[in-house]
Write an enzyme that holds these catalytic residues in place. Sequence first.
Site, PDB file in Angstrom:
ATOM      1  N   CYS A 162      25.143  58.463  23.861  1.00  0.00           N
ATOM      2  CA  CYS A 162      26.262  57.652  23.384  1.00  0.00           C
ATOM      3  C   CYS A 162      27.515  58.472  23.117  1.00  0.00           C
ATOM      4  CB  CYS A 162      25.848  56.882  22.126  1.00  0.00           C
ATOM      5  SG  CYS A 162      24.738  55.502  22.477  1.00  0.00           S
TER       6      CYS A 162
ATOM      7  N   LYS B  49      30.459  57.532  25.375  1.00  0.00           N
ATOM      8  CA  LYS B  49      31.188  56.270  25.238  1.00  0.00           C
ATOM      9  C   LYS B  49      32.693  56.495  25.178  1.00  0.00           C
ATOM     10  CE  LYS B  49      29.625  52.977  22.564  1.00  0.00           C
ATOM     11  NZ  LYS B  49      29.044  52.180  21.470  1.00  0.00           N
TER      12      LYS B  49
ATOM     13  N   SER C   5      33.777  42.242  18.544  1.00  0.00           N
ATOM     14  CA  SER C   5      33.356  43.653  18.468  1.00  0.00           C
ATOM     15  C   SER C   5      31.968  43.790  17.862  1.00  0.00           C
ATOM     16  CB  SER C   5      34.367  44.489  17.657  1.00  0.00           C
ATOM     17  OG  SER C   5      35.630  44.486  18.271  1.00  0.00           O
ATOM     18  N   ASP C   6      31.106  42.828  18.157  1.00  0.00           N
ATOM     19  CA  ASP C   6      29.750  42.871  17.631  1.00  0.00           C
ATOM     20  C   ASP C   6      28.844  43.615  18.602  1.00  0.00           C
ATOM     21  OD1 ASP C   6      27.524  42.289  15.936  1.00  0.00           O
ATOM     22  OD2 ASP C   6      28.518  40.444  15.312  1.00  0.00           O
ATOM     23  N   ASP C   7      27.550  43.690  18.270  1.00  0.00           N
ATOM     24  CA  ASP C   7      26.627  44.511  19.042  1.00  0.00           C
ATOM     25  C   ASP C   7      26.124  43.838  20.310  1.00  0.00           C
ATOM     26  OD1 ASP C   7      26.537  46.758  17.221  1.00  0.00           O
ATOM     27  OD2 ASP C   7      25.527  45.405  15.838  1.00  0.00           O
TER      28      ASP C   7
ATOM     29  N   ASP D  91      23.400  48.441  27.994  1.00  0.00           N
ATOM     30  CA  ASP D  91      23.678  49.815  27.577  1.00  0.00           C
ATOM     31  C   ASP D  91      23.118  50.785  28.610  1.00  0.00           C
ATOM     32  OD1 ASP D  91      24.897  51.294  25.375  1.00  0.00           O
ATOM     33  OD2 ASP D  91      24.014  49.758  24.081  1.00  0.00           O
TER      34      ASP D  91
ATOM     35  N   HIS E  90      19.115  47.034  39.234  1.00  0.00           N
ATOM     36  CA  HIS E  90      20.061  47.383  40.296  1.00  0.00           C
ATOM     37  C   HIS E  90      20.265  48.889  40.281  1.00  0.00           C
ATOM     38  CE1 HIS E  90      23.218  46.821  43.216  1.00  0.00           C
ATOM     39  NE2 HIS E  90      24.065  47.508  42.465  1.00  0.00           N
TER      40      HIS E  90
END
Length: 340
Positions: free
Chosen positions: A13, A16, A44-46, A63, A134
């Site tokens: 992460c 990001k 802006s939530d998860d 993610d 994919h």
Amino acid sequence: MKSFLSSCTTGGCGAKIGPGELSKVLSGLPVFQDPQLLVGFDASDDAAVYQINEDTAIVSTVDFFTPMVEDPRTFGRIAAANALSDVYAMGGSPLFALNLVCYPEREDIQDLGEILAGGAEKLQEAGAVLCGGHSIYDREPKYGLAVTGRLNPRQIWKNNTPQPGDRLILTKPLGVGIVMAALRGEMAEAAAVEAALASMQRLNKYAAEKARDFPIHACTDITGFGLLAHTREMAGGSTTIVLYPSALPYIAQAYTYAQGYLLTAAGQRNRNFMEGAVEFGDTPFPLQELMLDPQTSGGLLLSVPGDCAQEALRAIQETEPQAALIGEVLPRQDFPILLG
């Protein structure tokens, strides 16, 4: 074969896009209106939440990132645990997932098989089904999941609805980003790496299951923006959150590494984003860095009513022994975050 770490400029992460830059980009997109869209990207939530009927809503998230460890299967486990975490952070249960794969054409395809096997292990542990995915060729390996789950639309854990009087529980230790930076620089102690890998591979499923027995006013998971930026999101515009740096759980060696100014670029982006939102005062520099450190598959940050916070903590500690009470929620003050 060239190692995973040497082939990637960054990992986990920590790769990001910074919260400030991302906010600017998203502000130019249209806001989609749908009465059944209960949580969209504008919050802006998860994860996104879309209501199907009175009792069922779909929670959807995605993610992926580049490796932060050499072992392909371990990388797969971490990436999957990280992707699944957003569903748990919303109060949901994962149903199924799709693999997302970018892989160098000249790398050993057996390593890709190990990555996917590690991801499948975590999906099985979560009780979710792998349905496909994919893949494309790319210069750097990347792996993650698109995860779909379900929840009751009346029981969504949003990330910005804490109430004054709440106490905050953090379920995992901080510092994995700093430890992974030390690993990349060949300066990490074995015990620190072991602790970081165990934390990143740990599903937030178990903490979420314990938390469901209590009224949760708000929840998020701590990932690439670090504890402070995620706490800033939680405070929103109507509350102030007081964090207690001395109460933070963290990997012990990460404090030492930060004390020696072993820092991450993502952590410094997070520091820039927090300018004007928090005053560090006399908070020791290593603790500042731990609060800014980008976490990969970090813990849940739960806002729980004060009168049941201790009971909730004891329950969560049955499966997450390093969980700790790290702060409280106040009516809005001059800053969204205060350090006590």
